[in-house]
Write an enzyme that holds these catalytic residues in place. Structure first.
Site, PDB file in Angstrom:
ATOM      1  N   GLY A  52     -61.898  25.791  88.930  1.00  0.00           N
ATOM      2  CA  GLY A  52     -62.499  24.457  89.131  1.00  0.00           C
ATOM      3  C   GLY A  52     -63.487  22.844  88.897  1.00  0.00           C
ATOM      4  O   GLY A  52     -62.789  22.739  90.163  1.00  0.00           O
ATOM      5  N   GLN A  57     -66.652  15.011  90.269  1.00  0.00           N
ATOM      6  CA  GLN A  57     -66.726  15.311  92.310  1.00  0.00           C
ATOM      7  C   GLN A  57     -67.516  16.075  93.351  1.00  0.00           C
ATOM      8  O   GLN A  57     -67.782  15.776  94.154  1.00  0.00           O
ATOM      9  CB  GLN A  57     -65.542  16.854  91.831  1.00  0.00           C
ATOM     10  CG  GLN A  57     -64.002  16.432  91.353  1.00  0.00           C
ATOM     11  CD  GLN A  57     -62.697  18.416  91.585  1.00  0.00           C
ATOM     12  OE1 GLN A  57     -63.719  18.923  90.851  1.00  0.00           O
ATOM     13  NE2 GLN A  57     -62.632  18.363  92.244  1.00  0.00           N
ATOM     14  N   CYS A 110     -56.675  20.245  94.870  1.00  0.00           N
ATOM     15  CA  CYS A 110     -58.022  19.531  94.659  1.00  0.00           C
ATOM     16  C   CYS A 110     -58.897  19.826  95.474  1.00  0.00           C
ATOM     17  O   CYS A 110     -58.927  19.348  96.470  1.00  0.00           O
ATOM     18  CB  CYS A 110     -57.399  18.390  93.853  1.00  0.00           C
ATOM     19  SG  CYS A 110     -59.003  17.019  93.077  1.00  0.00           S
ATOM     20  N   LEU A 111     -59.891  19.807  94.659  1.00  0.00           N
ATOM     21  CA  LEU A 111     -61.237  19.642  96.073  1.00  0.00           C
ATOM     22  C   LEU A 111     -61.407  18.933  96.643  1.00  0.00           C
ATOM     23  O   LEU A 111     -62.604  18.518  97.402  1.00  0.00           O
ATOM     24  CB  LEU A 111     -62.436  20.501  95.389  1.00  0.00           C
ATOM     25  CG  LEU A 111     -62.615  22.083  95.040  1.00  0.00           C
ATOM     26  CD1 LEU A 111     -64.144  22.506  94.642  1.00  0.00           C
ATOM     27  CD2 LEU A 111     -61.858  22.889  96.651  1.00  0.00           C
ATOM     28  N   HIS A 152     -56.055  19.583  85.055  1.00  0.00           N
ATOM     29  CA  HIS A 152     -56.172  18.543  86.105  1.00  0.00           C
ATOM     30  C   HIS A 152     -58.117  18.226  86.238  1.00  0.00           C
ATOM     31  O   HIS A 152     -58.485  17.303  86.271  1.00  0.00           O
ATOM     32  CB  HIS A 152     -55.821  20.154  86.376  1.00  0.00           C
ATOM     33  CG  HIS A 152     -56.620  19.502  88.285  1.00  0.00           C
ATOM     34  ND1 HIS A 152     -56.021  19.208  89.319  1.00  0.00           N
ATOM     35  CD2 HIS A 152     -57.534  19.294  88.781  1.00  0.00           C
ATOM     36  CE1 HIS A 152     -56.483  19.078  90.350  1.00  0.00           C
ATOM     37  NE2 HIS A 152     -57.712  18.788  91.036  1.00  0.00           N
ATOM     38  N   GLU A 153     -58.906  19.315  84.994  1.00  0.00           N
ATOM     39  CA  GLU A 153     -60.129  19.281  85.280  1.00  0.00           C
ATOM     40  C   GLU A 153     -60.512  17.679  84.176  1.00  0.00           C
ATOM     41  O   GLU A 153     -61.091  16.827  84.599  1.00  0.00           O
ATOM     42  CB  GLU A 153     -60.980  20.153  84.851  1.00  0.00           C
ATOM     43  CG  GLU A 153     -61.450  21.542  86.166  1.00  0.00           C
ATOM     44  CD  GLU A 153     -61.216  20.966  87.689  1.00  0.00           C
ATOM     45  OE1 GLU A 153     -62.023  20.076  87.993  1.00  0.00           O
ATOM     46  OE2 GLU A 153     -60.519  21.464  88.168  1.00  0.00           O
ATOM     47  N   HIS A 156     -59.959  14.843  85.991  1.00  0.00           N
ATOM     48  CA  HIS A 156     -61.025  13.819  86.418  1.00  0.00           C
ATOM     49  C   HIS A 156     -62.387  13.288  85.862  1.00  0.00           C
ATOM     50  O   HIS A 156     -62.910  12.882  86.273  1.00  0.00           O
ATOM     51  CB  HIS A 156     -61.907  15.020  87.773  1.00  0.00           C
ATOM     52  CG  HIS A 156     -60.942  15.796  88.326  1.00  0.00           C
ATOM     53  ND1 HIS A 156     -60.823  14.774  89.250  1.00  0.00           N
ATOM     54  CD2 HIS A 156     -60.567  16.636  88.844  1.00  0.00           C
ATOM     55  CE1 HIS A 156     -60.413  15.248  90.813  1.00  0.00           C
ATOM     56  NE2 HIS A 156     -59.844  16.688  90.558  1.00  0.00           N
TER      57      HIS A 156
HETATM   58 ZN    ZN Z   1     -59.443  18.254  91.223  1.00  0.00          ZN
END
Ligand code: ZN
Length: 195
Positions: A52, A57, A110-111, A152-153, A156
């Protein structure tokens, strides 16, 4: 004629970047630029092997998310049954319309917070509401990995990272690594490049 196709490199922003702390703006209309952004975000998600990615991000403070949650994670909620076969999926203006009282703990990464993983307690299921780029309205209950990834997304989009949701013990365990990551980010302008 021979074309050498250079592999494009993608950038995601890491912890410490101001864009990750902002409340993202709604997407009022799907323009060609929005479609292009979604395609780029999906390519970036693939390049980083993620499941995701939220637009902040990718450096864009917009309420857009792309998902590529594996089909074999299906636990049988209606949302997983209907959405997992449609992966990868880009949505705009996603919301969580309802949360289950039941919670579960699961390790997250997380990226934007590379190489740091920690358990996060979240509702086990959510009612996910969003619009696809084609204008279709979705409203489905999602559990499993997809339900987790959605929460989670969507965090953000409100300037939150999973590291803001840790129990004190887990927060203490990763504090040093997180500080290092933030400090290292200063030298790269909080940009992480794919290979
Ligand atoms: Zn993340």
């Amino acid at each position: 004629m021979l074309f050498q196709r250079g592999k494009k490199s993608y950038t995601v922003y890491t912890v410490g970047a101001p864009v990750l702390k902002r409340i993202a703006q709604p997407v009022p209309v799907v323009t060609p630029e929005i479609r292009e952004l979604a395609a780029d975000m999906l390519a970036a998600l693939r390049a980083f092997n993620g499941i995701g990615l939220a637009a902040p991000q990718y450096g864009q403070s917009l309420r857009m998310v792309v998902f590529d949650v594996p089909a074999d994670s299906n636990t049988g909620t209606v949302g997983e049954v209907t959405l997992l076969p449609r992966m990868p999926l880009a949505v705009i203006n996603p919301e969580i319309a309802a949360l289950s009282d039941q919670t579960c703990e699961r390790e997250e990464g997380c990226l934007s917070v590379p190489e740091i993983f920690a358990p996060v307690v979240r509702p086990a299921r959510v009612v996910f509401r969003a619009q696809t780029l084609e204008g279709e309205f979705l409203e489905v209950e999602c559990g499993g990995l997809l339900g987790r990834c959605i929460q989670h997304e969507l965090d953000h989009l409100d300037g939150k990272l999973f590291t803001d949701r840790l129990a004190p013990e887990a927060a203490g365990r990763i504090r040093g690594d997180l500080e290092n990551l933030r400090r290292m980010g200063q030298s790269t302008n909080y940009r992480r490049k794919s290979r």
